[in-house]
Design an enzyme around this catalytic site. Structure first.
Site: not given
Ligand code: HPA
Length: 267
Positions: A73, A51, A241, A103, A75-76, A224, A200-201, A20
């Protein structure tokens, strides 16, 4: 073996996953050729904004590299085997080292937004991509994970960062499924189990690379901080996001300069 550019092109020695907002490194690659994931039959294509989806084959720091501009990912909705397919493909092409980037949200109270962390170790909370029948041609059934991230490469990264005057953090990356960001209770839990940053990856990709005996170096861009936010105390700080992408853009130059030099000096 010949490289992805066809006969006469060298096999890439380094594979790079550009996560990211870490696109600047793509610009530093002397491009020999590109291939959109969409052109590869049955290849997973990212559905997330920010992406892209293509391989870049070229030279970086005097080495032939194969970079993934964009990844998919878990989550996709892709099965975990498809999530790691691009990394499996790079390992199959003969890379000896994989550099991953992502990220992440900071869990360590020391971390601030825009910090760069070299990943020292990880905790995988995403389904393990090695579950299922093992292909002994790729690796052993029970791969060792005592040094998922190569200590020699981590030391090299610290040395280059010091020369560049860049503050380089080191810590434990937690790979979670997402796509919802962490609740305040989950932030406390992830910190308690030993995490310094959460994203998340990455962890499934690292697991398959280690399964295939490929050395790994990883970086997280802290977009963050999750601790110390009012949300931790049950307050209202929200995370979007867009914020993640924007901070990613701002720090991408520093991380790209670091990774470019580290690749140039890799053994
Ligand atoms: N949590 C999970 N993934 C992330 C975050 C976060 O706070 N920031 C960037 N990726």
């Amino acid at each position: 073996m010949e490289g992805p550019g066809g006969e006469g092109t060298p096999v890439p020695s380094v594979g790079i996953v550009l996560g990211s907002g870490l696109g600047a490194l793509a610009g530093a690659i002397e491009v020999i050729g590109t291939l959109d994931y969409a052109e590869i039959p049955d290849f997973p294509v990212s559905t997330v904004e920010g992406h892209r989806g293509r391989f870049i084959y070229g030279r970086l720091g005097g080495k032939h590299v194969l970079a993934m501009e964009g990844r998919v990912h878990y989550y996709e909705g892709y099965p975990i085997g498809e999530v790691v397919l691009p990394v499996r493909a790079m390992c199959g092409l003969g890379i000896g080292t994989l550099v991953v980037s992502n990220a992440a949200g900071g869990l360590s109270p020391l971390f601030e937004a825009e910090d760069i962390m070299v990943i020292g170790d990880h905790i995988n909370l995403i389904p393990n991509p090695l579950v299922g029948r093992n292909d002994p041609e790729l690796g052993v059934r029970f791969p060792d994970m005592s040094e998922p991230y190569d200590r020699e490469l981590i030391a090299l990264a610290h040395g280059v960062a010091a020369e560049q005057g860049l503050l380089l953090r080191e810590g434990v990356y937690v790979g979670g499924t997402g796509p919802s960001f962490e609740t305040p209770a989950e932030v406390r839990y992830l910190r308690t189990i030993g995490g310094d940053a959460v994203g998340m990856s990455t962890t499934p990709e690292v697991i398959v690379a280690r399964h295939q005996g490929v050395r790994v170096l990883g970086f997280s861009l802290i977009t963050n901080v999750l601790t110390g936010r009012p949300a931790c105390l049950g307050g209202v700080a929200k995370l979007t996001h867009d914020e993640v992408i924007e901070v990613g853009r701002r720090s991408t130059a520093a991380l790209s300069a670091l990774v470019g030099e580290v690749v140039a000096r890799m053994p």
